[in-house]
Scaffold this motif. Sequence first.
Motif: not given
Length: 429
Positions: A258-271
């Motif tokens: 997963s990845r945290t971006a600007f305070g939001v953590t979610e699974p990486i988007v494969p593409d």
Amino acid sequence: MTEELREHVAEELLRSRARSTALTDAVDEHDLVRQHSKLMSPLVWDLAHIGNQEELWLVRDVGGREPVRSDIDEYYDAFKFSRSVRPELPLLNPREARQYVGDVRGKVFDVLEKVPLEGRRLVENAFAFGMIVQHEQQHDETMLATHQLRTGEPVLHAPPPPTGNLVPATEAFIPGGPFEMGTSDEPWALDNERPAHAVHVDSFFIDTTPVTNAEYAEFVLAGGYDDRRLWTEEGWRHRTTAKLSGPRFWHREGNSFSRTAFGVTEPIVPDEPVVHVCFHEAQAYATWAGKRLPTEQEWEKAARYDAETATTRRYPWGDEEPAEIHANLGQRHLRPAPVGAYPKGVSAAGVHQLIGDVWEWTSSDFQPYPGFEVFPYAEYSQVFFGPDYKVLRGGSFGTDKSAIRSTFRNWDYPIRRQIFAGFRCARDA
């Protein structure tokens, strides 16, 4: 033409200030004055520094006006105090900083209305104004990177980027031969982009898209961070010292990421293109993939050269200014777009997403072009030339259209990961 140019400058100044305001109004006073990372300045420093540079160049130099706040010059001199110590300086507080940049901007609009845009290189084609627009937008991208480093609830929001499309070929062949690199006629190009000069590049293949999260995850899962053979001596030393195990802001659970971006953590988007990797990581991945990083000469030829007409383009898609159909720029989205999302932005050679999404590491050191001349000051480019810095190309989702061209050169230390940097691979033909 002169009045049209003044109107264009005014629009660009307003657009850049609207972005600076949005980035600084998004957080409270505590977040504005605190240092979110030793790598970055407090947001309030960036804001006042934007105003100080504007005052130095446009109010005092171009306009010949009296200083607004000469007493603060040294505190906002980027060369006098490193980022790590800036919070200790007697900086303007948020209210004072906002007042200061507003006062400066009022005087700048008066200068813009009255100064002749000719007779001096600094004002020809409104160069000084364009330099300041780009400076503010560059600091806006820096502030966006600071937002990424900040902890707490999300405060920045944007719609998702367009969906990706299948890119039929994984590589593009770029024929060997000369092409014109750099520019001598782009009005707001900075000194390190100049002058235009012929460069011979041998034939090579370059990836049609940046390396994606899914591709990079394969490298991580294959033990790429533990295989000494894939890393240069310098790269392995940094990987070990910094305890690198994956891109910055990635989190691993078993074989999932997963990845945290600007305070939001979610699974990486494969593409989506991988982002927040340093030069050494990019280089190790390329070795693992049986490839290498492109030189900046190769990158620019892939972006600009049209083999069919033997001409050099301003942008991969042609000479027209970037629009939303061409590239992911200007913080419209808070992430890279999936590969294949911008078919209208493809280069003549069939290479996608060379502009926007992620800055792309090249293998090249930051060096001057033949015939380089300092303009208008040595501290913009010249003091950084040498083997300490690697060149990045193409801009990111956080880069504004005013501050990116196919000739634009960015540079940073090869260990930097807080910037919005990814990469694509190349190989000899």
